[in-house]
Design an enzyme around this catalytic site. Structure first.
Site, PDB file in Angstrom:
ATOM      1  N   SER A 103      -7.206  21.230  -6.724  1.00  0.00           N
ATOM      2  CA  SER A 103      -6.401  19.954  -6.799  1.00  0.00           C
ATOM      3  C   SER A 103      -6.254  19.620  -8.355  1.00  0.00           C
ATOM      4  O   SER A 103      -5.517  18.768  -8.599  1.00  0.00           O
ATOM      5  CB  SER A 103      -7.162  18.594  -6.052  1.00  0.00           C
ATOM      6  OG  SER A 103      -6.510  18.920  -4.875  1.00  0.00           O
ATOM      7  N   LYS A 111      -2.740  19.240  -9.867  1.00  0.00           N
ATOM      8  CA  LYS A 111      -1.999  18.101  -9.883  1.00  0.00           C
ATOM      9  C   LYS A 111      -1.754  17.526 -11.229  1.00  0.00           C
ATOM     10  O   LYS A 111      -0.694  16.629 -11.523  1.00  0.00           O
ATOM     11  CB  LYS A 111      -2.550  17.121  -8.899  1.00  0.00           C
ATOM     12  CG  LYS A 111      -2.524  17.451  -7.401  1.00  0.00           C
ATOM     13  CD  LYS A 111      -3.375  16.790  -6.477  1.00  0.00           C
ATOM     14  CE  LYS A 111      -3.236  17.306  -4.914  1.00  0.00           C
ATOM     15  NZ  LYS A 111      -4.155  17.040  -4.142  1.00  0.00           N
ATOM     16  N   SER A 170      -5.519  11.873  -4.938  1.00  0.00           N
ATOM     17  CA  SER A 170      -5.237  13.347  -4.755  1.00  0.00           C
ATOM     18  C   SER A 170      -4.519  13.769  -3.692  1.00  0.00           C
ATOM     19  O   SER A 170      -4.515  14.542  -2.700  1.00  0.00           O
ATOM     20  CB  SER A 170      -6.526  14.155  -4.703  1.00  0.00           C
ATOM     21  OG  SER A 170      -6.509  15.561  -4.969  1.00  0.00           O
ATOM     22  N   LYS A 223      -9.856  14.873 -13.343  1.00  0.00           N
ATOM     23  CA  LYS A 223      -9.489  15.242 -11.912  1.00  0.00           C
ATOM     24  C   LYS A 223     -10.159  16.324 -11.329  1.00  0.00           C
ATOM     25  O   LYS A 223     -10.614  17.246 -11.975  1.00  0.00           O
ATOM     26  CB  LYS A 223      -7.844  15.722 -12.054  1.00  0.00           C
ATOM     27  CG  LYS A 223      -7.272  16.116 -10.755  1.00  0.00           C
ATOM     28  CD  LYS A 223      -6.757  15.030  -9.882  1.00  0.00           C
ATOM     29  CE  LYS A 223      -6.510  15.066  -8.393  1.00  0.00           C
ATOM     30  NZ  LYS A 223      -7.632  15.337  -7.711  1.00  0.00           N
TER      31      LYS A 223
END
Length: 281
Positions: free
Chosen positions: A63, A66, A118, A226
């Site tokens: 993820s 992103k 997310s 993140k």
């Protein structure tokens, strides 16, 4: 507890950088055990690599993809646009912000849901809005990453990071992408948000940043982050922090956990810091 100590590695490195002379060369000369297959610590201002391990080896990012999707959407989209959610976005696997088919959502809100919670569904909705289809988005997205950011070893096959055997990046490229994104005020505002009220068509809640150091006020100086995980990638993490005139970016790929363990010498430095032998004012 040892868990709390190892989560503090970012600030350990900040202390090292600020207080120990010739810190960069000192780090380069250390054989520090890293419980992560790939790692890079980057000076965000100069772009200089402070420490790295396998940072040019391609790996699946999960993820943290992103981050790239978010800055692409901010720069190439119109944040006030109203996006209509498709069935394709509604039915994507993994973490979601529970969008519904035909729900009308501002692009800026989708980017917030993408980064903070997310949301894979938000990622698909963004991609389809910007390029019409996921296939067209992937062409546009990869061209942007290569031509405007300058990555060399990244190819993304989706906007969210769900596993695809061809969806690859490197720690070095992710640090470059993050460094580029940090120059954008809208991105940084979202990147450092710990929680946000979410008023959706069928889901009213407060979304909370999945990056523990961003949402935990104990870690003074954290400016954003993140995290990611799929079975094939292991744990992945991007963290940024500022102390005085120091700005750092750390990226880990395929770690054992979201805690980065740097070895006994660094833990000892952390202990000295916690005991106020070293102080940051």
């Amino acid at each position: 507890m040892i868990k709390n100590k190892i989560k503090s590695v970012f600030f350990i490195l900040l202390v090292w950088t600020i207080f120990i002379p010739n810190s960069i060369s000192a780090l380069e000369n250390q054989d520090l055990p890293l419980y992560s297959e790939s790692f890079i610590l980057l000076d965000a201002q100069s772009g200089q690599t402070i420490y790295e391990k396998n940072s040019q080896v391609q790996m699946p990012p999960a993820s943290i993809t992103k981050i790239a999707t978010a800055i692409y959407a901010i720069e190439k989209g119109h944040l006030e646009d109203i996006v209509t959610v498709s069935e394709n976005a509604r039915n994507v696997d993994g973490t979601r912000v529970y969008l519904e088919v035909d729900e009308q959502v501002p692009l800026i809100k989708l980017i917030q849901g993408l980064v903070i919670n997310s949301g894979n569904d938000a990622g698909v909705a963004i991609a389809e809005h910007l390029s019409g289809t996921i296939d067209e988005f992937i062409i546009d997205f990869n061209s942007y990453l290569k031509e405007e950011i300058g990555v060399q070893h990244t190819i993304f096959k989706n906007p969210h990071g769900l596993y695809d055997p061809e969806h690859m990046t490197t720690a070095e490229d992710m640090a470059k992408i993050t460094r580029y994104a940090m120059k954008n005020e809208t991105f940084m505002e979202i990147f450092q948000t710990s929680e946000l009220a979410w008023d959706g068509q069928t889901w009213d809640t407060t979304i909370v940043n999945h990056h523990e150091m961003v949402r935990d006020k104990e870690y003074e100086g954290i400016s954003g982050g993140k995290n990611g995980f799929v079975q094939e990638s292991g744990f992945t993490l991007v963290t940024t922090a500022n102390r005085e005139k120091i700005s750092l970016i750390a990226v880990t790929l395929n770690a054992m956990s979201h805690c980065l363990i740097m070895g006994s010498k660094i833990l000892k430095l952390n202990w000295l810091w916690q005991m106020n032998i070293l102080k940051i004012t």
